[in-house]
Structure formats: structure tokens, C-alpha cells
Design an enzyme around this catalytic site. Sequence first.
Site, PDB file in Angstrom:
ATOM      1  N   GLU A  27       0.847  -1.209   0.000  1.00  0.00           N
ATOM      2  CA  GLU A  27       0.000   0.000   0.000  1.00  0.00           C
ATOM      3  C   GLU A  27       0.873   1.247   0.000  1.00  0.00           C
ATOM      4  O   GLU A  27       1.832   1.345   0.771  1.00  0.00           O
ATOM      5  CB  GLU A  27      -0.900  -0.022   1.245  1.00  0.00           C
ATOM      6  CG  GLU A  27      -2.313   0.373   0.959  1.00  0.00           C
ATOM      7  CD  GLU A  27      -3.025  -0.588   0.002  1.00  0.00           C
ATOM      8  OE1 GLU A  27      -3.226  -0.209  -1.163  1.00  0.00           O
ATOM      9  OE2 GLU A  27      -3.374  -1.710   0.425  1.00  0.00           O
ATOM     10  N   GLY A 116     -16.920   3.255  -5.415  1.00  0.00           N
ATOM     11  CA  GLY A 116     -16.372   4.161  -4.414  1.00  0.00           C
ATOM     12  C   GLY A 116     -15.941   3.483  -3.131  1.00  0.00           C
ATOM     13  O   GLY A 116     -15.707   4.145  -2.124  1.00  0.00           O
ATOM     14  N   SER A 122     -13.839   1.928 -11.118  1.00  0.00           N
ATOM     15  CA  SER A 122     -13.455   2.806 -12.238  1.00  0.00           C
ATOM     16  C   SER A 122     -12.526   2.070 -13.216  1.00  0.00           C
ATOM     17  O   SER A 122     -12.759   2.098 -14.425  1.00  0.00           O
ATOM     18  CB  SER A 122     -12.803   4.096 -11.730  1.00  0.00           C
ATOM     19  OG  SER A 122     -11.662   3.842 -10.946  1.00  0.00           O
ATOM     20  N   ASP A 166      -4.458  -0.544 -10.529  1.00  0.00           N
ATOM     21  CA  ASP A 166      -5.836  -1.016 -10.717  1.00  0.00           C
ATOM     22  C   ASP A 166      -6.056  -1.554 -12.123  1.00  0.00           C
ATOM     23  O   ASP A 166      -6.660  -2.615 -12.320  1.00  0.00           O
ATOM     24  CB  ASP A 166      -6.822   0.124 -10.454  1.00  0.00           C
ATOM     25  CG  ASP A 166      -6.655   0.713  -9.073  1.00  0.00           C
ATOM     26  OD1 ASP A 166      -5.889   0.138  -8.273  1.00  0.00           O
ATOM     27  OD2 ASP A 166      -7.276   1.753  -8.804  1.00  0.00           O
ATOM     28  N   TYR A 218      -3.831  12.212   0.778  1.00  0.00           N
ATOM     29  CA  TYR A 218      -3.111  11.424  -0.234  1.00  0.00           C
ATOM     30  C   TYR A 218      -1.964  12.263  -0.804  1.00  0.00           C
ATOM     31  O   TYR A 218      -0.823  11.807  -0.897  1.00  0.00           O
ATOM     32  CB  TYR A 218      -4.086  10.994  -1.330  1.00  0.00           C
ATOM     33  CG  TYR A 218      -3.476  10.152  -2.423  1.00  0.00           C
ATOM     34  CD1 TYR A 218      -3.259   8.795  -2.242  1.00  0.00           C
ATOM     35  CD2 TYR A 218      -3.136  10.730  -3.643  1.00  0.00           C
ATOM     36  CE1 TYR A 218      -2.705   8.026  -3.255  1.00  0.00           C
ATOM     37  CE2 TYR A 218      -2.587   9.969  -4.660  1.00  0.00           C
ATOM     38  CZ  TYR A 218      -2.376   8.617  -4.462  1.00  0.00           C
ATOM     39  OH  TYR A 218      -1.827   7.868  -5.476  1.00  0.00           O
TER      40      TYR A 218
HETATM   41  P1  ADP Z   1     -13.747   3.163  -7.183  1.00  0.00           P
HETATM   42  O1  ADP Z   1     -12.892   2.996  -8.384  1.00  0.00           O
HETATM   43  O2  ADP Z   1     -12.999   2.990  -5.900  1.00  0.00           O
HETATM   44  O3  ADP Z   1     -14.980   2.337  -7.201  1.00  0.00           O
HETATM   45  P2  ADP Z   1     -13.939   5.830  -8.229  1.00  0.00           P
HETATM   46  O4  ADP Z   1     -14.464   7.105  -7.671  1.00  0.00           O
HETATM   47  O5  ADP Z   1     -12.539   5.778  -8.702  1.00  0.00           O
HETATM   48  O6  ADP Z   1     -14.230   4.683  -7.154  1.00  0.00           O
HETATM   49  O7  ADP Z   1     -14.841   5.397  -9.475  1.00  0.00           O
HETATM   50  C1  ADP Z   1     -16.238   5.302  -9.316  1.00  0.00           C
HETATM   51  C2  ADP Z   1     -16.918   5.998 -10.482  1.00  0.00           C
HETATM   52  O8  ADP Z   1     -16.809   5.175 -11.660  1.00  0.00           O
HETATM   53  C3  ADP Z   1     -18.396   6.155 -10.275  1.00  0.00           C
HETATM   54  O9  ADP Z   1     -18.686   7.336  -9.541  1.00  0.00           O
HETATM   55  C4  ADP Z   1     -18.894   6.265 -11.712  1.00  0.00           C
HETATM   56  O10 ADP Z   1     -18.668   7.567 -12.210  1.00  0.00           O
HETATM   57  C5  ADP Z   1     -17.972   5.307 -12.442  1.00  0.00           C
HETATM   58  N1  ADP Z   1     -18.607   3.976 -12.569  1.00  0.00           N
HETATM   59  C6  ADP Z   1     -18.157   2.804 -12.052  1.00  0.00           C
HETATM   60  N2  ADP Z   1     -18.980   1.776 -12.377  1.00  0.00           N
HETATM   61  C7  ADP Z   1     -19.975   2.319 -13.129  1.00  0.00           C
HETATM   62  C8  ADP Z   1     -21.145   1.788 -13.762  1.00  0.00           C
HETATM   63  N3  ADP Z   1     -21.468   0.487 -13.689  1.00  0.00           N
HETATM   64  N4  ADP Z   1     -21.935   2.655 -14.437  1.00  0.00           N
HETATM   65  C9  ADP Z   1     -21.627   3.974 -14.496  1.00  0.00           C
HETATM   66  N5  ADP Z   1     -20.553   4.526 -13.937  1.00  0.00           N
HETATM   67  C10 ADP Z   1     -19.728   3.722 -13.244  1.00  0.00           C
HETATM   68 MG    MG Z   2     -11.201   4.223  -8.866  1.00  0.00          MG
END
Ligand code: ADP
Ligand code: MG
Length: 372
Positions: A27, A116, A122, A166, A218
Amino acid sequence: MTDFETAFGRPSDGVWSAPGRVNLIGEHTDYNDGFVLPLALDRRTWVAAARTTEPGWTTVRSDREDQPVRFAASTVAPGQVAGWACYVAGVVWAFREAGLPVADTDLFIHGDVPVGAGLSSSASLECAVAVALAGLAEIPVEKTPFARIARRAENEFVGAPTGGMDQMAAMHGAPDRLVFLDTRTEAVELIPFDLATHDLALLVLDTRAPHQLVDGQYGERRHDCAEAAALLDVPSLRDATLDAVGALDDRRLRARARHVVTENARVLEVVDRLRGGRDPREIGPLLTASHESMRDDFAITVPHVDVAQETALAAGAHGARMTGGGFGGCVIALVEVADVDAVTRAVEAAYADRGWEPPVAFTAVASAGAGR
Ligand code: ADP
Ligand code: MG
């Protein structure tokens, strides 16, 4: 009828997907040129896609969102698309920037990676789109170059300054394997991680701790690491020794650097033990030591994660640690399959005692990377 058919009135040309990931250990080592050891989750984002019937327009829909988003694949550029669809548009843009063919498409997105929670929904979305574009263009998938494209989308189009772990995990992940990544060289080695045959499980506890000050913290940690490396006169903390770090005058920088140096050593030790075919139980103490280092030296844990980690250990976990950037997110615990329920209940009870919402618990199985 599939969601794609309902949305677009015809069948898709195919369905592609990519996994979320959880980092087993390593990490805050990524931006220090160090080592990480994630696994691809059995939770994924799926993209059903087809060439468009409306030339000039790419249309993206998600079952999480009410409205479609439209843009032109041949001209879309950073700043033109905002919100959730920028992860998709960013990959189209980065594909084009990489000199790969992009045509306009209709895309329907569905995912079960918690958003999230630090499980990288993402990157799973980006990598699923990347392999879908490749599939439609009938060009071969190249794992590391595609991971770079997806990371570029996130860094330069979405504007999130993340490392490359990732996307590499989403592209290279494989069933019952860890993705051992050297972030300096981008070398990848798949490491055996078949917990089921050892009657073990990797329990993930999404603490749902309220995130606070995450962005600023961060940045501060990155800055501290860069400053420590400069003082030690090394290109990055990857190159620092524990002895040299121990001689740093500044107490905070000494602790931050010590976390990075010891964490890299723990990743290598975990890899060594698993590569050698040792019982995965033997990595438990290294996971726990990683947590203690994040708590005491790197100062990125919060009460929700510390309570989950301590309670899991007390309830019989072989090792437990926070995973992800910190200040919330998930705790992972290496537990006997037979103890999964007991450990989960113990953490729920500890949360209830404090009046906290229960964590969301599930077990993670190392799964396949991006593909059709
Ligand atoms: P994490 O990667 O930790 O889950 P992030 O903030 O980096 O969190 O990414 C999450 C974002 O990715 C969401 O807010 C959305 O904008 C996008 N996202 C992820 N999965 C989907 C989905 N199935 N449909 C639409 N947007 C998505
Ligand atoms: Mg992310």
C-alpha cells in the site's frame, strides 16, 4: 431481452467485462516505484457493445444512470465529457491517442463492483470498455498496453492522479492468482493464490467509513515520500534502505519512509512464501504487520478500519489489514472458510457496540482479468 436490446432496439455484437480488484498487500508503494500484489475480484463491470447505427455518435448507457451520454469517438477530448461517462469517453480518447482504431459504438454498462469502496469500479469500467473497443475493431488485446491506455484515461481525461495498479490488475488478473507488479518496470508475475484448496477465504469488509480529507491526505503522503527520497538522495523510496531511513532527522518523514521500505519488503516476502508453495496461512502475520505499519508509521487508518482489523484478528483471522489508499474503505482478513460467518458477526457486533452502521462483508475469489 437484454438491457442492451431494450436500450438500443437490437442485439449487441458482444459482451466484454473486466474485474474490480483488491490489493492483498503493498500500500502506497506504487508511487514510490515499488511492489504491489492485487487480485482481480469475482465482481465485474460488463459492457455490451455494438457498432453504432447513427454514424458520428457514441452513445453510452448504464443501468446505474437515468440518462445516456453521447459524444463523437473521432473528436472527443478531455473536458468535453463530465460525470460517470468520462471513464468511457476517456478510454475512447486514449485509444485514439495510442493510434488504435476507434469507431462510434453503442454501449450498455452494468456492474456489480461496489462503487467508491476502493475496489476500483473505475478501472474495471475502463478496462471493460478497452477490451470491448478492441473486440469490435477485431484487434488483439495487449494487456499491459491496454492497462496504460486505461490509466491514461483516468489520469488525463477523468483527472484522477492514480497509479497504474488497478488497471494492471484488471487486465492481468487470473483465476486463483495474484498479480505481482513491479511498478518501476511494469513487470508482471502471476503468483499462486488458491485459497479454497486450503479451506481458506479472503474476507472483505467494506467499512463504509465516512471518507474525510482523503484527497489532501493522499497528496501530503506523496509529498512526504518525495521529500524523504530527496533527503536520502535516491530516485525513489524503492531504492532506500532501512538503515538510511532510520538516520532521517525528521520524525514524520522517517516514519513515512519506513512504511514504504518495510511494505516493499513484506510484498516480496509474501510473494516468496506463496511462490514457494507454502501454506497461505503463513502470510497472515505479514498482512497484520502491513496494517500496523499503515496505522503507526503512515498514519492512514481511521477508527472504523482499526476496529474491523482488530476484531477480525481477535475472532480468529490469520491476518488482517486495511486495503486501499486509507481513511476508510475496506479491510481484508485471511480466515478459515469455517470462520467466515463468525468473524463477520464479530465485526458487526463491534460496530453495533459503537453505534456504527454494519460493514458490508463478502469473500473475494481471485478471478479472470478483462475479456470477452
Ligand atoms: P472506485 O474505483 O474505488 O470504485 P472511483 O471514484 O474511482 O471509485 O470510481 C467510481 C466511479 O466510476 C463512479 O462514480 C462512476 O462515475 C464510475 N462507474 C463505475 N462503475 C460504473 C457503472 N457500472 N456505471 C456507471 N458509472 C460507473
Ligand atoms: Mg477508482
